[in-house]
Design a protein around this motif. Structure first.
Motif, PDB file in Angstrom:
ATOM      1  N   CYS A 179       0.810  -1.212   0.000  1.00 20.79           N
ATOM      2  CA  CYS A 179       0.000   0.000   0.000  1.00 20.79           C
ATOM      3  C   CYS A 179       0.849   1.270   0.000  1.00 20.79           C
ATOM      4  N   LEU A 180       2.152   1.146   0.146  1.00 16.44           N
ATOM      5  CA  LEU A 180       3.008   2.329   0.159  1.00 16.44           C
ATOM      6  C   LEU A 180       3.058   3.050  -1.188  1.00 16.44           C
ATOM      7  N   PRO A 181       3.167   2.368  -2.347  1.00 10.88           N
ATOM      8  CA  PRO A 181       3.201   3.105  -3.615  1.00 10.88           C
ATOM      9  C   PRO A 181       1.988   4.003  -3.852  1.00 10.88           C
ATOM     10  N   PRO A 182       0.750   3.526  -3.688  1.00 13.75           N
ATOM     11  CA  PRO A 182      -0.371   4.461  -3.873  1.00 13.75           C
ATOM     12  C   PRO A 182      -0.404   5.567  -2.829  1.00 13.75           C
ATOM     13  N   LEU A 183      -0.009   5.270  -1.588  1.00 14.34           N
ATOM     14  CA  LEU A 183       0.014   6.315  -0.562  1.00 14.34           C
ATOM     15  C   LEU A 183       1.023   7.402  -0.918  1.00 14.34           C
ATOM     16  N   LEU A 184       2.226   7.000  -1.312  1.00 12.44           N
ATOM     17  CA  LEU A 184       3.247   7.979  -1.670  1.00 12.44           C
ATOM     18  C   LEU A 184       2.856   8.770  -2.915  1.00 12.44           C
ATOM     19  N   ALA A 185       2.157   8.134  -3.844  1.00  8.34           N
ATOM     20  CA  ALA A 185       1.688   8.862  -5.027  1.00  8.34           C
ATOM     21  C   ALA A 185       0.706   9.958  -4.630  1.00  8.34           C
ATOM     22  N   MET A 186      -0.189   9.655  -3.691  1.00  9.87           N
ATOM     23  CA  MET A 186      -1.143  10.674  -3.226  1.00  9.87           C
ATOM     24  C   MET A 186      -0.419  11.828  -2.544  1.00  9.87           C
ATOM     25  N   VAL A 187       0.472  11.503  -1.627  1.00  7.35           N
ATOM     26  CA  VAL A 187       1.176  12.548  -0.874  1.00  7.35           C
ATOM     27  C   VAL A 187       1.989  13.433  -1.808  1.00  7.35           C
ATOM     28  N   THR A 188       2.703  12.811  -2.745  1.00  6.55           N
ATOM     29  CA  THR A 188       3.554  13.583  -3.648  1.00  6.55           C
ATOM     30  C   THR A 188       2.736  14.501  -4.552  1.00  6.55           C
ATOM     31  N   SER A 189       1.661  13.974  -5.113  1.00  5.18           N
ATOM     32  CA  SER A 189       0.863  14.786  -6.044  1.00  5.18           C
ATOM     33  C   SER A 189       0.248  15.996  -5.341  1.00  5.18           C
ATOM     34  N   TRP A 190      -0.211  15.827  -4.103  1.00  5.12           N
ATOM     35  CA  TRP A 190      -0.805  16.955  -3.393  1.00  5.12           C
ATOM     36  C   TRP A 190       0.247  17.965  -2.957  1.00  5.12           C
ATOM     37  N   LEU A 191       1.413  17.501  -2.495  1.00  6.43           N
ATOM     38  CA  LEU A 191       2.440  18.435  -2.054  1.00  6.43           C
ATOM     39  C   LEU A 191       3.073  19.185  -3.226  1.00  6.43           C
ATOM     40  N   VAL A 192       3.053  18.578  -4.410  1.00  2.85           N
ATOM     41  CA  VAL A 192       3.521  19.308  -5.587  1.00  2.85           C
ATOM     42  C   VAL A 192       2.543  20.421  -5.947  1.00  2.85           C
ATOM     43  N   ALA A 193       1.250  20.181  -5.723  1.00  4.63           N
ATOM     44  CA  ALA A 193       0.240  21.178  -6.078  1.00  4.63           C
ATOM     45  C   ALA A 193       0.031  22.232  -4.992  1.00  4.63           C
ATOM     46  N   VAL A 194       0.499  21.964  -3.757  1.00  4.81           N
ATOM     47  CA  VAL A 194       0.251  22.902  -2.649  1.00  4.81           C
ATOM     48  C   VAL A 194       0.832  24.293  -2.907  1.00  4.81           C
ATOM     49  N   PRO A 195       2.085  24.439  -3.376  1.00  6.17           N
ATOM     50  CA  PRO A 195       2.609  25.800  -3.595  1.00  6.17           C
ATOM     51  C   PRO A 195       1.744  26.632  -4.538  1.00  6.17           C
ATOM     52  N   ASP A 196       1.259  26.012  -5.609  1.00  2.00           N
ATOM     53  CA  ASP A 196       0.403  26.758  -6.533  1.00  2.00           C
ATOM     54  C   ASP A 196      -0.943  27.090  -5.896  1.00  2.00           C
ATOM     55  N   LEU A 197      -1.448  26.184  -5.053  1.00  2.00           N
ATOM     56  CA  LEU A 197      -2.729  26.455  -4.397  1.00  2.00           C
ATOM     57  C   LEU A 197      -2.592  27.580  -3.383  1.00  2.00           C
ATOM     58  N   VAL A 198      -1.466  27.611  -2.665  1.00  2.00           N
ATOM     59  CA  VAL A 198      -1.277  28.631  -1.628  1.00  2.00           C
ATOM     60  C   VAL A 198      -1.030  30.000  -2.246  1.00  2.00           C
ATOM     61  N   THR A 199      -0.167  30.052  -3.253  1.00  2.00           N
ATOM     62  CA  THR A 199       0.182  31.334  -3.857  1.00  2.00           C
ATOM     63  C   THR A 199      -0.828  31.806  -4.888  1.00  2.00           C
ATOM     64  N   GLY A 200      -1.667  30.887  -5.365  1.00  2.00           N
ATOM     65  CA  GLY A 200      -2.618  31.270  -6.414  1.00  2.00           C
ATOM     66  C   GLY A 200      -1.964  31.502  -7.751  1.00  2.00           C
ATOM     67  N   ASP A 201      -0.751  30.976  -7.942  1.00  2.00           N
ATOM     68  CA  ASP A 201      -0.026  31.156  -9.188  1.00  2.00           C
ATOM     69  C   ASP A 201      -0.543  30.148 -10.209  1.00  2.00           C
ATOM     70  N   LEU A 202      -1.195  30.648 -11.248  1.00  2.00           N
ATOM     71  CA  LEU A 202      -1.736  29.791 -12.294  1.00  2.00           C
ATOM     72  C   LEU A 202      -0.807  29.708 -13.495  1.00  2.00           C
ATOM     73  N   HIS A 203       0.379  30.300 -13.396  1.00  2.00           N
ATOM     74  CA  HIS A 203       1.396  30.221 -14.442  1.00  2.00           C
ATOM     75  C   HIS A 203       0.881  30.757 -15.776  1.00  2.00           C
ATOM     76  N   GLY A 204       0.140  31.834 -15.718  1.00  2.00           N
ATOM     77  CA  GLY A 204      -0.336  32.459 -16.941  1.00  2.00           C
ATOM     78  C   GLY A 204      -1.560  31.823 -17.541  1.00  2.00           C
ATOM     79  N   LEU A 205      -2.104  30.789 -16.910  1.00  2.00           N
ATOM     80  CA  LEU A 205      -3.288  30.124 -17.437  1.00  2.00           C
ATOM     81  C   LEU A 205      -4.543  30.818 -16.935  1.00  2.00           C
ATOM     82  N   SER A 206      -5.637  30.567 -17.614  1.00  2.00           N
ATOM     83  CA  SER A 206      -6.913  31.096 -17.150  1.00  2.00           C
ATOM     84  C   SER A 206      -7.341  30.361 -15.892  1.00  2.00           C
TER      85      SER A 206
END
Length: 306
Positions: A179-206
């Motif tokens: 169960c570690l591979p799916p758990l680590l995939a979840m944690v990694t994907s969310w922590l990669v997206a957290v900086p953009d969610l916190v800063t609101g940086d959409l990288h020029g996208l709508s």
């Protein structure tokens, strides 16, 4: 579990394999000590998780915002890989604290060290590839460009195939707990997206594209990972909170053991033993079992004579 010779590549690599970087990547980044898959349906879920994880790690906005930039793509991959150096040990450490009542860390030392070595190897390959790309781009010497360029192309194929492999097995952590591979995939994907969610940086996208590309990948990875862990729990009794030492190993597929002599095959109707009902086998020249019994000689003194 003791280390044995050839336990990493399984003896599959040869001298000719160097000419095929995809074969080398398959042997190096999916070692022989990683357990075999339990269910084809779980493997299909892993493929979908790999695709969604690639979207979360590299970012589709790289291709949309300013066109394809290979150097920037490698820099994003290196940033994500370095982040994994911290996220993976922290996540595994948290699970070791959860498992503390079911077993010890010593029981998991070998698979944990193997997974860490595989993680370091992948991060080193990404860093080396980035250095080679920068060397080629900054050099004006033709010999350097050709020599380093060929090495860069080999390492690029090797790292790309390796990225697909480690995304599926998540650096071999399934050898510790499935169960570690799916758990680590979840944690990694969310922590990669957290900086953009916190800063609101959409990288020029709508706003719409920003929400799709920032939240779409981690949500998809989470849904697939939860489904994967749910199937492991329902079908094989593998629970995330259970220490691996307390989980019964799944039966490995193998040849059917031979049945004892005289055992009827599975599915055949029951037949009684086909022996001679008359006790003595019929032999040529002997008495046939259905022949009339011989009469005793006549004795006039016998009470029943005549």
């Amino acid at each position: 579990m003791a280390r044995t010779r050839g336990r990493w590549t399984g003896g599959t690599l040869t001298v000719r394999s160097v000419l095929k970087p995809q074969d080398v990547a398959r042997a190096v980044f999916h070692p022989a000590w990683i357990p075999q898959p339990l269910d084809p349906s779980v493997e299909r879920l892993k493929r979908f998780r790999v695709i969604a994880g690639a979207v979360a790690s590299l970012g589709v906005y790289t291709f949309i915002e300013g066109g394809f930039d290979f150097t920037e793509l490698l820099e994003n991959a290196l940033t994500a890989s370095v982040a994994l150096l911290f996220l993976t040990p922290l996540t595994v450490g948290a699970m070791l604290w959860v498992w503390r009542r079911g077993g010890t860390v010593r029981q998991l030392r070998v698979p944990l060290l193997d997974s860490l070595l595989l993680l370091l190897l992948f991060v080193g390959c990404v860093a080396a590839l980035l250095v080679l790309v920068q060397t080629v781009n900054g050099s004006a010497n033709l010999a350097v460009i050709i020599g380093v360029g060929l090495t860069m192309m080999w390492l690029l194929i090797f790292t790309a195939y390796g990225a697909v492999r480690v995304s599926g097995n998540f650096f071999g952590t399934a050898a510790t707990h499935r169960c570690l591979p799916p758990l680590l995939a979840m944690v990694t994907s969310w922590l990669v997206a957290v900086p953009d969610l916190v800063t609101g940086d959409l990288h020029g996208l709508s706003l719409t594209l920003g929400i799709v590309f920032i939240l779409g990948a981690p949500v998809t990875v989470t849904a697939i990972a939860l489904l994967e862990m749910g199937r492991l729990k329902r079908r094989y009794g593998i629970r995330l909170k259970a220490h691996p030492a307390t989980l019964a190993p799944a039966p490995a597929p193998g040849p059917v053991p031979p049945m004892p002599p005289g055992t009827p095959p599975a599915g055949s109707p029951y037949l009684p033993p086909q022996g001679n009902p008359y006790g003595q086998p019929y032999a040529p020249g002997g008495q046939h079992p259905h022949a009339p019994h011989p009469q005793p000689p006549y004795n006039p003194q016998h009470p029943y004579a005549g």
